[in-house]
Scaffold this active site. Structure first.
Site, PDB file in Angstrom:
ATOM      1  N   PRO A 263       0.827  -1.217   0.000  1.00  0.00           N
ATOM      2  CA  PRO A 263       0.000   0.000   0.000  1.00  0.00           C
ATOM      3  C   PRO A 263       0.855   1.258   0.000  1.00  0.00           C
ATOM      4  CG  PRO A 263      -0.819  -1.587   1.589  1.00  0.00           C
ATOM      5  CD  PRO A 263       0.489  -2.116   1.103  1.00  0.00           C
ATOM      6  N   GLU A 264       0.445   2.223  -0.813  1.00  0.00           N
ATOM      7  CA  GLU A 264       1.148   3.503  -0.884  1.00  0.00           C
ATOM      8  C   GLU A 264       0.315   4.566  -0.174  1.00  0.00           C
ATOM      9  OE1 GLU A 264       2.593   4.421  -4.798  1.00  0.00           O
ATOM     10  OE2 GLU A 264       3.088   2.337  -5.218  1.00  0.00           O
TER      11      GLU A 264
ATOM     12  N   HIS B 157      -6.015 -15.095  10.284  1.00  0.00           N
ATOM     13  CA  HIS B 157      -4.978 -14.068  10.175  1.00  0.00           C
ATOM     14  C   HIS B 157      -5.339 -12.815  10.969  1.00  0.00           C
ATOM     15  CE1 HIS B 157      -3.074 -16.589   7.251  1.00  0.00           C
ATOM     16  NE2 HIS B 157      -4.066 -16.477   6.391  1.00  0.00           N
TER      17      HIS B 157
ATOM     18  N   ARG C 248       0.462 -12.165   5.418  1.00  0.00           N
ATOM     19  CA  ARG C 248       1.913 -12.293   5.223  1.00  0.00           C
ATOM     20  C   ARG C 248       2.730 -11.791   6.407  1.00  0.00           C
ATOM     21  NH1 ARG C 248       2.568 -10.407  -1.139  1.00  0.00           N
ATOM     22  NH2 ARG C 248       0.673 -11.424  -1.895  1.00  0.00           N
TER      23      ARG C 248
END
Length: 278
Positions: free
Chosen positions: A2-3, A100, A119
């Site tokens: 993500p930016e 998760h 992740r």
């Protein structure tokens, strides 16, 4: 990863749920993410009110009444899942796998903010009010008044690195990433291989203006959902539908119809038009 626009849309979704609310419980379902959680992480947050939720570069920052600051980074696949009766129609259906769910914050009004990260490249850190932090040396925010053409020219002066690489340097400007730098350079008509210190005055003015425009449009569109990004309410971003060059290798340039080219710079793919960008 993500930016800035993706992190900003997450901040905007979380702010109504967290700002001004006391966190009554913090549930940790594992001892670490990318890094171990700080000592007494849950105990230091429980009972504290979130005075302000802001964004710095690609980080979320929660200012607590204790004076400590909670920094949160989404990594590659991190997202926040909102739940609670008072949220009503604010949330959309999530496909986040509960296995998760690593951190669950419960607020005084019984809403929950759950951090989900398959992740585990994201992380959370608590920093005291006077402690230095990794963000202290970053450049200005690109959407702030502090970032201007004169500021950019000063920071690029004498740099021989390609402009694409220079803009990804967080000490030059904070929060820019690969996607939006490619799009901004295309709009400004600047080749990603140009020497950063060789840009003309008019070119830096155009680049700053187009960068701000690209980021503003992306935030309005909820960011870009290429893989894992979702807004805090569960909705997908859709700015990827507006990409001019990013990920469009071989497609016709929207301006001149020449095929969009791809090259690797600094280990990342750069997409651009050889004809339009000089």
């Amino acid at each position: 990863m993500p930016e800035l626009p993706e992190v900003e849309t997450v901040r905007q979704g979380l702010a109504p749920v967290l700002e001004g609310r006391t966190i009554t419980r913090v549930q940790l379902n594992r001892p670490d993410l990318r890094f171990p959680f700080p000592d007494d992480f849950a105990a230091r947050i429980e009972g504290q009110q979130v005075e302000r939720l802001s964004r710095r570069a690609k980080f979320l920052q929660a200012d607590l009444t204790s004076g400590e600051r909670l920094f949160m980074h989404l990594g590659m696949s991190g997202r926040f899942v909102l739940a609670g009766e008072q949220l009503g129609d604010f949330t959309h259906a999530h496909d986040a796998d509960p296995k998760h769910h690593h951190v669950i914050f419960t607020t005084e009004d019984a809403n929950t903010v759950t951090y989900n990260d398959p992740r585990r490249f994201g992380f959370m850190e608590l920093v005291g009010p006077d402690e230095p932090y990794r963000l202290d040396g970053l450049g200005p925010e690109p959407l702030s008044n502090d970032w201007s053409a004169p500021d950019l020219r000063a920071r690029l002066r004498g740099k021989k690195t390609p402009i694409k690489i220079a803009l990804l340097d967080q000490r030059v400007v904070a929060g820019l990433g690969n996607i939006y730098v490619c799009e901004a350079l295309f709009r400004a008509g600047i080749s990603p291989g140009r020497g950063a210190g060789r840009l003309k005055v008019a070119e830096t003015e155009n680049l700053v203006r187009h960068t701000k425009d690209v980021l503003t449009e992306a935030i309005a569109a909820g960011g870009s959902s290429l893989r894992d990004h979702r807004q805090a309410d569960g909705a997908l971003g859709y700015f990827q539908k507006s990409f001019s060059v990013y990920g469009r290798q071989g497609d016709p340039c929207p301006t001149c119809a020449a095929p969009v080219a791809r090259r690797v710079q600094g280990g990342r793919s750069t997409f651009y038009c050889k004809s339009c960008q000089r």
